[in-house]
Design an enzyme around this catalytic site. Structure first.
Site, PDB file in Angstrom:
ATOM      1  N   THR A 195     -42.245 -63.586  -8.315  1.00 42.25           N
ATOM      2  CA  THR A 195     -42.443 -65.273  -8.303  1.00 42.25           C
ATOM      3  C   THR A 195     -42.825 -65.774  -7.011  1.00 42.25           C
ATOM      4  O   THR A 195     -42.627 -65.404  -5.994  1.00 42.25           O
ATOM      5  CB  THR A 195     -40.931 -65.563  -8.872  1.00 42.25           C
ATOM      6  OG1 THR A 195     -40.646 -65.180 -10.152  1.00 42.25           O
ATOM      7  CG2 THR A 195     -40.859 -67.157  -8.925  1.00 42.25           C
ATOM      8  N   ASP A 226     -36.235 -67.620 -15.838  1.00 47.99           N
ATOM      9  CA  ASP A 226     -35.816 -68.986 -15.467  1.00 47.99           C
ATOM     10  C   ASP A 226     -36.945 -69.789 -14.776  1.00 47.99           C
ATOM     11  O   ASP A 226     -36.645 -71.052 -14.683  1.00 47.99           O
ATOM     12  CB  ASP A 226     -34.873 -68.846 -14.251  1.00 47.99           C
ATOM     13  CG  ASP A 226     -35.241 -68.034 -13.087  1.00 47.99           C
ATOM     14  OD1 ASP A 226     -36.206 -67.096 -13.427  1.00 47.99           O
ATOM     15  OD2 ASP A 226     -35.078 -68.453 -11.915  1.00 47.99           O
TER      16      ASP A 226
END
Ligand code: ASP
Length: 329
Positions: A195, A226
């Protein structure tokens, strides 16, 4: 006496290993923090060439965002620019070089938030948008909605004039090998996740946050973590702080990490570092690992993790420029 002891404990805690953080004595004119994910290679396995390539990538992202902030541009443009650079860099798990689903495709998630008015945009499971962070921004600015997923999100991006690439564009040999290792049950720390993200404050004092990811290696198709969830992977509000998260997405969603950090800054008057640590402790208690970058409205910053490392960088108007990989540097 009690207060004095508490003060000493706080000072001791703020010096904890793995926390490359600071309380701002005076707020710099602008600040940019970036991360390239909390899934880093074990130190013993990191070659000098890989180490240099990661640091160069982080510096390139800092350059792109800093240039915008130094010339008076917006924090929103800066976080988007920094994230785009990391999306285009195959070493990081976002855009080109993203991890793959069990079926060997890249399903990408991204989100962006403007601290001025808490406008936000997100896309999930896109497969053909070259820069998912641009699609997230398009959702925010052109649709009056917050999140689009799957084929419809890809179509929206195409209609909005964003660059579209074939799904194979995202696939790299390194991630194919990582997928093979995962399917064989040999998951290395750097294979698990990644990420990229950025948070910034511009000269006008506005905060923004952006996050983009390929998610978790060997994830089941359709799984969303998320990163595109406002309040979990990304949050920005001028009244409190800007956050971008990385780690085991399921736990970050359950602990509402990004929103809770800003709530702690806002309602409990915590520094960025204290609020980051409190949320990472919650994630850990649930069984998850990862990291966050946090920039508070008062200028305090945190680049915190409960993993062996997190690719990260920090630049500001005072000339500060730092990139790091391992927790203890
Ligand atoms: N948080 C991301 C997800 O769960 C992965 C990561 O940050 O490494 O999709």
């Amino acid at each position: 006496m009690r207060t004095a002891i508490l003060g000493l404990v706080m000072v001791a805690l703020s010096g904890c290993a793995g926390m490359e953080n600071s309380m701002a004595s005076k707020k710099p004119e602008w600040t940019l923090l970036i991360h390239g994910g909390a899934g880093v290679m074990r130190r013993a396995e990191m070659t000098p060439e890989n180490d240099a390539a990661y640091r160069a990538g982080l510096n390139e992202a800092l350059d792109a965002g800093s240039k915008i902030l130094a010339s008076g541009g917006s924090s929103l443009d800066a976080v988007e620019a920094a994230v785009r650079v990391l999306e285009d860099n195959p070493n990081f798990n976002a855009g080109k070089g993203a991890v793959l689903t069990r079926e060997g495709v890249a399903e990408l998630d991204a989100s962006i938030m403007d601290g001025r008015d808490r406008e936000a945009g997100a896309v999930a499971q896109v497969r053909t948008v070259k820069n998912p962070i641009r699609a997230a921004r398009l959702v925010m600015e052109a649709t009056g909605r917050v999140m689009f997923a799957g084929k419809d999100a890809d179509e929206l991006a195409a209609k909005g004039g964003l660059e579209i690439v074939p799904p194979e564009y995202f696939i790299t040999l390194r991630r194919l090998e990582a997928l093979r290792r995962a399917m064989a049950g040999n998951l290395e720390p750097q294979d698990r996740y990644g990420t990229v993200g950025a948070v910034a404050m511009d000269k006008a004092g506005n905060l923004a946050a952006a996050t983009s990811t390929g998610g978790m290696n060997a994830k089941p198709p359709g799984r969303i973590g998320d990163s595109p969830i406002i309040g979990a992977g990304t949050y920005a509000d001028n009244a409190s702080c800007a956050v971008s998260s990385t780690g085991d997405g399921e736990y970050f969603i359950r602990a509402s990490v990004a929103r809770m950090i800003c709530a702690r800054v806002d309602m409990k008057n915590m520094s960025a570092e204290q609020a980051a640590q409190a949320s990472l402790d919650e994630v850990k208690a649930l069984g998850g690992t990862g990291g966050v970058i946090v920039l508070s409205h008062d200028g305090s910053v945190a680049l915190s993790m409960n993993t062996e490392g997190m690719f990260r960088g920090h630049a500001d108007a005072t000339g500060k420029r730092q990139v790091g990989i391992y927790a203890d540097e």
